[in-house]
Scaffold this motif. Structure first.
Motif, PDB file in Angstrom:
ATOM      1  N   SER A 195      -4.447  -8.371  13.350  1.00 18.13           N
ATOM      2  CA  SER A 195      -4.165  -6.954  13.094  1.00 18.13           C
ATOM      3  C   SER A 195      -4.652  -6.500  11.729  1.00 18.13           C
ATOM      4  O   SER A 195      -4.564  -7.232  10.752  1.00 18.13           O
ATOM      5  CB  SER A 195      -2.659  -6.704  13.173  1.00 18.13           C
ATOM      6  N   LEU A 196      -5.147  -5.281  11.709  1.00 21.68           N
ATOM      7  CA  LEU A 196      -5.653  -4.652  10.492  1.00 21.68           C
ATOM      8  C   LEU A 196      -4.835  -3.392  10.225  1.00 21.68           C
ATOM      9  O   LEU A 196      -4.766  -2.502  11.075  1.00 21.68           O
ATOM     10  CB  LEU A 196      -7.132  -4.285  10.699  1.00 21.68           C
ATOM     11  N   VAL A 197      -4.207  -3.340   9.045  1.00 26.75           N
ATOM     12  CA  VAL A 197      -3.496  -2.128   8.645  1.00 26.75           C
ATOM     13  C   VAL A 197      -4.427  -1.266   7.800  1.00 26.75           C
ATOM     14  O   VAL A 197      -5.067  -1.769   6.872  1.00 26.75           O
ATOM     15  CB  VAL A 197      -2.236  -2.453   7.806  1.00 26.75           C
ATOM     16  N   ARG A 217       2.828   4.030  14.511  1.00 23.74           N
ATOM     17  CA  ARG A 217       4.202   4.055  14.000  1.00 23.74           C
ATOM     18  C   ARG A 217       4.258   4.272  12.487  1.00 23.74           C
ATOM     19  O   ARG A 217       5.292   4.645  11.949  1.00 23.74           O
ATOM     20  CB  ARG A 217       4.934   2.775  14.391  1.00 23.74           C
ATOM     21  N   GLY A 218       3.143   4.016  11.803  1.00 24.65           N
ATOM     22  CA  GLY A 218       3.105   4.217  10.351  1.00 24.65           C
ATOM     23  C   GLY A 218       2.689   5.623   9.945  1.00 24.65           C
ATOM     24  O   GLY A 218       2.501   5.892   8.760  1.00 24.65           O
ATOM     25  N   TYR A 250       4.652  -3.790  11.110  1.00 18.29           N
ATOM     26  CA  TYR A 250       3.304  -4.012  10.569  1.00 18.29           C
ATOM     27  C   TYR A 250       3.243  -5.229   9.633  1.00 18.29           C
ATOM     28  O   TYR A 250       2.165  -5.636   9.212  1.00 18.29           O
ATOM     29  CB  TYR A 250       2.831  -2.807   9.739  1.00 18.29           C
ATOM     30  N   GLU A 251       4.409  -5.753   9.260  1.00 21.72           N
ATOM     31  CA  GLU A 251       4.444  -6.704   8.150  1.00 21.72           C
ATOM     32  C   GLU A 251       3.748  -8.036   8.428  1.00 21.72           C
ATOM     33  O   GLU A 251       3.432  -8.779   7.509  1.00 21.72           O
ATOM     34  CB  GLU A 251       5.890  -6.936   7.680  1.00 21.72           C
ATOM     35  N   ASN A 290       3.614  -5.146  -1.238  1.00 22.78           N
ATOM     36  CA  ASN A 290       4.580  -5.272  -0.137  1.00 22.78           C
ATOM     37  C   ASN A 290       4.012  -5.968   1.089  1.00 22.78           C
ATOM     38  O   ASN A 290       4.668  -6.028   2.120  1.00 22.78           O
ATOM     39  CB  ASN A 290       5.087  -3.878   0.249  1.00 22.78           C
ATOM     40  N   MET A 291       2.797  -6.459   0.975  1.00 20.45           N
ATOM     41  CA  MET A 291       2.142  -7.112   2.126  1.00 20.45           C
ATOM     42  C   MET A 291       1.658  -8.495   1.697  1.00 20.45           C
ATOM     43  O   MET A 291       0.459  -8.790   1.717  1.00 20.45           O
ATOM     44  CB  MET A 291       0.936  -6.276   2.584  1.00 20.45           C
TER      45      MET A 291
END
Lengths: 307, 307
Positions: free
Chosen positions: A2-4, A68-69, A112-113, A134-135
């Motif tokens: 996954s890519l944020v 969701r973000g 997402y974490e 935070n990641m």
């Protein structure tokens, strides 16, 4: 994996030699997410206003992008107006209405974490740093910035760059950030600020990736990917963000992170940028197939390939 | 096979961010001939004045260049002064003293008439056309020009282009000649004027070759060669002429004229241009070896090569 993607969602008024559009869906997170969605799972973090209706969210959802973000805030979504004249490389900004984007403080959903790849599109550097802090589980962080932040928030940007693996900026930004006119020397100065790799985007001439000595265990010879000379560039808006989406999306789709993967990512960046500019707004990025993308990848490869 | 190069010999005063030199040996024919001499037999046609002493002729002779086409005229050799500031892509002309070059009327020695390759460096278009008319046995003619001739002698230039196989100019000149801002569209317009192929030089970003449909029996997909990002560009003077020398010299060294040969010629052009800019004047082009040239060719190839 996954890519944020953290960045802006906007509505743009754009004028170019090919025409004029008003209120077209845009923003760095939009272009970047759509481009990346052809390669990997994408999760977006952004802020929007009351005017962000379900039809816009559907554009993300159709591409399987996790929304969701996306924070909804009272007021209007960020709006930008720009005009391109003959020099398609640079827009003249007609207006900027930050609206809800002015108070943007990226909130990462719990879901997402576990993401392994992070791209910090062009926002205020301290916000970028806060997201990265935070990641802690991420494997690779990409980052964009612009002349505005280089000139006005240099100390904050320098702190952010210590947390970044790959910085993606253009020639002018690289030279400005390094205060050095020669590109390879400027690149080395930027790499000394923290990133393992620096992607310098050259617009219609492609992009070059410079590496720190020993970065990713692959040595420091630069690599360049061309772009296809296009008969028509309708709207350059979002080309750089689409490049970043192709680059980061391809990286996130691969198990290994070696020189060949980084080279291919640079080509895929150019491919997605070249699609983006063919229409106003991100229209072209909504209805591609992986086959079309790979066909263009082959054309780009042939463009410079010696037997 | 033999390559005839027709153009200027000059003495230049050059200032760049790396320093300043006065009266350094230069001119398009000088850079181009020296660069080409690593690939094939070179024959030069130029005019010089009384100040062209045997030490300058020796620079050609050491590289095996045939100087019988150098006409000696009473007066001074062409002199040019230019300054490069931060933008190394463009010189500000400080002075131009045409001297004996003002009355240059290229005379082809009998011994040159069996030459199969011809390069017309940047001189007045009607002079270029006259040379070409007197060389009916040539297999391939390359040609350079500049904004000065495009603006002031367009009808003459248009006539010359009908006699040319490959035109080598830069982005700005291509767009000016075609009166078209989009590069691929401009390239097609220029090709419609006569040349089979157009090489557009992009300075530090390399060069692209565009083909007419069916040119050389190879179809019309363009091809691009990169240049190595250089840590130091001391003096950009002659980079384009050195490019032309590498390109034409390599073509003249090959039996076949196919797509792969043209691609490699484009790479060799970039290689010779990249050597030229490393020192003031053509110094670097006097003492190279073919091994050094091929080592850099490999670096350029690796720069964009996907497995």
């Amino acid at each position: 994996m996954s890519l944020v993607i953290v960045g802006s969602v906007a509505f743009d008024d754009i004028t170019s030699p090919s025409g004029s559009v008003k209120g077209v869906y845009g923003g760095a997170a939009t272009y970047c997410s759509l481009a990346a969605s052809y390669f990997t799972d994408v999760r977006v973090v952004a802020v929007v206003g009351d005017d962000f209706t379900s039809e816009y969210e559907a554009i993300f959802k159709k591409r399987g992008i996790d929304t969701r973000g996306i924070e909804r805030s009272a007021g209007k979504t960020f709006r930008w107006g720009g005009t391109y004249t003959d020099n398609l490389a640079e827009a003249k900004t007609d207006f900027t209405e930050l609206n809800v984007f002015e108070k943007f403080s990226p909130q990462m959903p719990k879901a997402y974490e576990d993401s392994q790849y992070l791209f910090l599109a062009n926002i205020q550097p301290t916000l970028q740093a806060n997201v990265r802090h935070n990641m802690n589980g991420v494997r690779l962080t990409g980052c964009d910035t612009m002349n505005y932040w280089i000139q006005r928030t240099r100390p904050e940007l320098v702190e952010t760059l210590k947390l970044v693996d790959v910085l993606l900026i253009n020639d002018t930004e690289t030279k400005m950030l390094a205060n050095e006119k020669n590109l390879p020397r400027a690149a080395q100065k930027v790499l000394a600020m923290g990133p393992q790799a620096l992607v310098v985007k050259h617009g219609e001439y492609g992009a070059t990736i410079f590496f720190r000595e020993g970065a990713f265990g692959i040595g420091r010879h630069p690599f360049r990917a061309p772009t296809l000379p296009l008969d028509e560039v309708k709207d350059p808006t979002g080309a750089g963000d689409s490049f970043a989406g192709g680059f980061m999306g391809y990286l996130a789709s691969q198990q290994e992170l070696n020189r060949e993967v980084l080279k291919r990512a640079l080509f895929y960046g150019g491919v997605m940028g070249s699609f983006a500019v063919e229409r106003f707004g991100p229209e072209r990025l909504q209805h591609l197939t992986r086959e079309e993308i790979d066909a263009r990848f082959q054309i780009f490869r042939e463009l410079t390939h010696l037997e």
